[in-house]
Design a protein around this motif. Structure first.
Motif, PDB file in Angstrom:
ATOM      1  N   LEU A   1       0.843  -1.185   0.000  1.00 55.10           N
ATOM      2  CA  LEU A   1       0.000   0.000   0.000  1.00 55.10           C
ATOM      3  C   LEU A   1       0.884   1.243   0.000  1.00 55.10           C
ATOM      4  N   TYR A   2       0.459   2.261  -0.720  1.00 53.57           N
ATOM      5  CA  TYR A   2       1.213   3.510  -0.782  1.00 53.57           C
ATOM      6  C   TYR A   2       0.641   4.486   0.234  1.00 53.57           C
ATOM      7  N   ASP A   3       1.445   4.804   1.248  1.00 53.20           N
ATOM      8  CA  ASP A   3       0.971   5.635   2.368  1.00 53.20           C
ATOM      9  C   ASP A   3       2.005   6.711   2.667  1.00 53.20           C
ATOM     10  N   SER A   4       2.246   7.575   1.688  1.00 48.15           N
ATOM     11  CA  SER A   4       3.320   8.561   1.815  1.00 48.15           C
ATOM     12  C   SER A   4       3.128   9.490   3.001  1.00 48.15           C
ATOM     13  N   SER A   5       1.877   9.800   3.344  1.00 47.27           N
ATOM     14  CA  SER A   5       1.608  10.746   4.436  1.00 47.27           C
ATOM     15  C   SER A   5       1.454  10.073   5.794  1.00 47.27           C
ATOM     16  N   GLY A   6       1.401   8.750   5.828  1.00 48.35           N
ATOM     17  CA  GLY A   6       1.265   8.042   7.103  1.00 48.35           C
ATOM     18  C   GLY A   6      -0.161   7.955   7.633  1.00 48.35           C
ATOM     19  N   LYS A   7      -1.161   8.224   6.790  1.00 56.61           N
ATOM     20  CA  LYS A   7      -2.557   8.211   7.252  1.00 56.61           C
ATOM     21  C   LYS A   7      -2.997   6.815   7.693  1.00 56.61           C
ATOM     22  N   LEU A   8      -2.559   5.794   6.976  1.00 53.15           N
ATOM     23  CA  LEU A   8      -2.938   4.431   7.339  1.00 53.15           C
ATOM     24  C   LEU A   8      -2.321   4.023   8.672  1.00 53.15           C
ATOM     25  N   LEU A   9      -1.107   4.487   8.928  1.00 50.09           N
ATOM     26  CA  LEU A   9      -0.452   4.172  10.203  1.00 50.09           C
ATOM     27  C   LEU A   9      -1.236   4.734  11.378  1.00 50.09           C
ATOM     28  N   LEU A  10      -1.862   5.885  11.174  1.00 47.15           N
ATOM     29  CA  LEU A  10      -2.624   6.529  12.248  1.00 47.15           C
ATOM     30  C   LEU A  10      -3.922   5.803  12.573  1.00 47.15           C
ATOM     31  N   ARG A  11      -4.306   4.855  11.738  1.00 50.28           N
ATOM     32  CA  ARG A  11      -5.539   4.105  11.993  1.00 50.28           C
ATOM     33  C   ARG A  11      -5.373   3.039  13.079  1.00 50.28           C
ATOM     34  N   PHE A  12      -4.138   2.683  13.403  1.00 48.02           N
ATOM     35  CA  PHE A  12      -3.932   1.668  14.431  1.00 48.02           C
ATOM     36  C   PHE A  12      -4.368   2.220  15.784  1.00 48.02           C
ATOM     37  N   PRO A  13      -5.121   1.422  16.570  1.00 51.70           N
ATOM     38  CA  PRO A  13      -5.638   1.921  17.844  1.00 51.70           C
ATOM     39  C   PRO A  13      -4.535   2.228  18.851  1.00 51.70           C
ATOM     40  N   LYS A  14      -4.714   3.319  19.571  1.00 49.54           N
ATOM     41  CA  LYS A  14      -3.774   3.717  20.606  1.00 49.54           C
ATOM     42  C   LYS A  14      -3.665   2.624  21.668  1.00 49.54           C
ATOM     43  N   GLY A  15      -2.448   2.331  22.089  1.00 45.93           N
ATOM     44  CA  GLY A  15      -2.245   1.331  23.124  1.00 45.93           C
ATOM     45  C   GLY A  15      -2.197  -0.087  22.602  1.00 45.93           C
ATOM     46  N   SER A  16      -2.340  -0.256  21.285  1.00 48.57           N
ATOM     47  CA  SER A  16      -2.262  -1.598  20.717  1.00 48.57           C
ATOM     48  C   SER A  16      -0.823  -1.869  20.285  1.00 48.57           C
ATOM     49  N   LEU A  17      -0.613  -3.036  19.707  1.00 45.07           N
ATOM     50  CA  LEU A  17       0.702  -3.345  19.158  1.00 45.07           C
ATOM     51  C   LEU A  17       0.823  -2.649  17.801  1.00 45.07           C
ATOM     52  N   ASN A  18       0.851  -1.340  17.835  1.00 44.43           N
ATOM     53  CA  ASN A  18       0.858  -0.550  16.613  1.00 44.43           C
ATOM     54  C   ASN A  18       2.282  -0.239  16.158  1.00 44.43           C
TER      55      ASN A  18
ATOM     56  N   GLN B   1       5.405   1.813  15.349  1.00 42.25           N
ATOM     57  CA  GLN B   1       5.839   3.118  15.850  1.00 42.25           C
ATOM     58  C   GLN B   1       7.204   3.523  15.317  1.00 42.25           C
ATOM     59  N   SER B   2       7.714   2.771  14.376  1.00 39.83           N
ATOM     60  CA  SER B   2       9.018   3.112  13.805  1.00 39.83           C
ATOM     61  C   SER B   2       9.082   2.548  12.391  1.00 39.83           C
ATOM     62  N   ILE B   3      10.117   2.905  11.674  1.00 43.22           N
ATOM     63  CA  ILE B   3      10.333   2.401  10.324  1.00 43.22           C
ATOM     64  C   ILE B   3      11.740   1.799  10.281  1.00 43.22           C
ATOM     65  N   PRO B   4      11.873   0.498  10.060  1.00 41.62           N
ATOM     66  CA  PRO B   4      10.781  -0.436   9.756  1.00 41.62           C
ATOM     67  C   PRO B   4      10.052  -0.929  11.004  1.00 41.62           C
ATOM     68  N   SER B   5       8.819  -1.329  10.804  1.00 41.10           N
ATOM     69  CA  SER B   5       8.041  -2.074  11.799  1.00 41.10           C
ATOM     70  C   SER B   5       7.324  -3.197  11.069  1.00 41.10           C
ATOM     71  N   THR B   6       7.040  -4.270  11.794  1.00 44.32           N
ATOM     72  CA  THR B   6       6.279  -5.374  11.211  1.00 44.32           C
ATOM     73  C   THR B   6       5.188  -5.782  12.184  1.00 44.32           C
ATOM     74  N   VAL B   7       3.960  -5.838  11.687  1.00 40.03           N
ATOM     75  CA  VAL B   7       2.801  -6.208  12.495  1.00 40.03           C
ATOM     76  C   VAL B   7       2.258  -7.543  11.990  1.00 40.03           C
ATOM     77  N   PHE B   8       1.980  -8.451  12.932  1.00 35.49           N
ATOM     78  CA  PHE B   8       1.467  -9.779  12.601  1.00 35.49           C
ATOM     79  C   PHE B   8      -0.014  -9.828  12.972  1.00 35.49           C
ATOM     80  N   ILE B   9      -0.864 -10.064  11.992  1.00 31.93           N
ATOM     81  CA  ILE B   9      -2.316 -10.083  12.179  1.00 31.93           C
ATOM     82  C   ILE B   9      -2.816 -11.515  12.028  1.00 31.93           C
ATOM     83  N   ASP B  10      -3.562 -11.996  13.023  1.00 31.53           N
ATOM     84  CA  ASP B  10      -3.996 -13.400  12.998  1.00 31.53           C
ATOM     85  C   ASP B  10      -5.169 -13.618  12.028  1.00 31.53           C
TER      86      ASP B  10
END
Length: 208
Positions: A151-168, A170-179
């Motif tokens: 996905l192309y997210d140059s402005s970081g809008k998609l990153l801001l969709r992760f809920p606060k306090g979750s395993l979101n 917070q750095s580049i690179p980051s990797t999130v595992f979704i079950d």
């Protein structure tokens, strides 16, 4: 004296300045000092612990938070809705940028594991951020023979969709595992080795 009088006349302005400074300091602390130890966020609703290799994992399945809607155009201009496209699959979401040296260092590991786990119900998706246009990202994927979309997210809008306090992320690179249920199971805020990727994925693959 005049400065003191000005502060007395505008107590709300002073209070706003102090609050803003405090918020900025808190943001800097979170960015620079993520401990990865037993931590809770969002009012204690989500708890996670540091797993093998510095990968944070949810303590139990019941405590996992829903992943946000991740949809939009890819760096190739195609439309992608992750939840719809990969429903019932484990999704590995890698946040990267073509300008990021650690992202280049881990690219071959992501590609190898993505190919190895394709038949195990695991899909990889990139999230390209802070690239001013898609061309450098396209060149990056061509160079490393990346087999999955980003996905192309140059402005970081998609990153801001992760809920606060979750395993979101917070750095580049980051990797999130979704079950398979669309919930966030683990997160790494660093470049990952093949071994770290496999050790995080294997328990998720084994879940029924």
């Amino acid at each position: 004296m005049s400065a003191c009088r000005a502060l007395r006349r505008h107590p709300s302005r002073r209070r706003t300045t102090v609050l803003a400074a405090g918020a900025a300091l808190a943001a800097l602390t979170l960015t620079a000092c993520g401990s990865g130890k037993d931590t809770s966020g969002g009012g204690g609703q989500t708890q996670f612990v540091q797993g093998t290799g510095g990968v944070d994992v949810a303590k139990d399945r019941a405590g996992r938070r829903d992943a946000p809607e991740l949809s939009g155009k890819t760096i190739d201009g195609k439309q992608l809705d992750v939840a719809q496209e990969y429903k019932g699959k484990i999704v590995v979401l890698n946040v990267w940028g073509s300008w990021c040296s650690p992202c280049r260092a881990e690219a071959k590991n992501l590609v190898t594991v993505a190919n190895d786990y394709k038949d195990k119900g695991v899909e990889f998706v990139g999230l390209d951020t802070r690239d001013p246009d898609p061309a450098p990202a396209q060149a990056f994927e061509k160079e490393f023979k990346v087999p999955y979309p980003s996905l192309y997210d140059s402005s970081g809008k998609l990153l801001l969709r992760f809920p606060k306090g979750s395993l979101n992320p917070q750095s580049i690179p980051s990797t999130v595992f979704i079950d398979r249920d669309g919930k966030i199971a683990a997160r790494a805020m660093k470049a990952l080795s093949e071994e770290e990727l496999r050790k995080t994925l294997d328990p998720l693959v084994a879940e029924k």
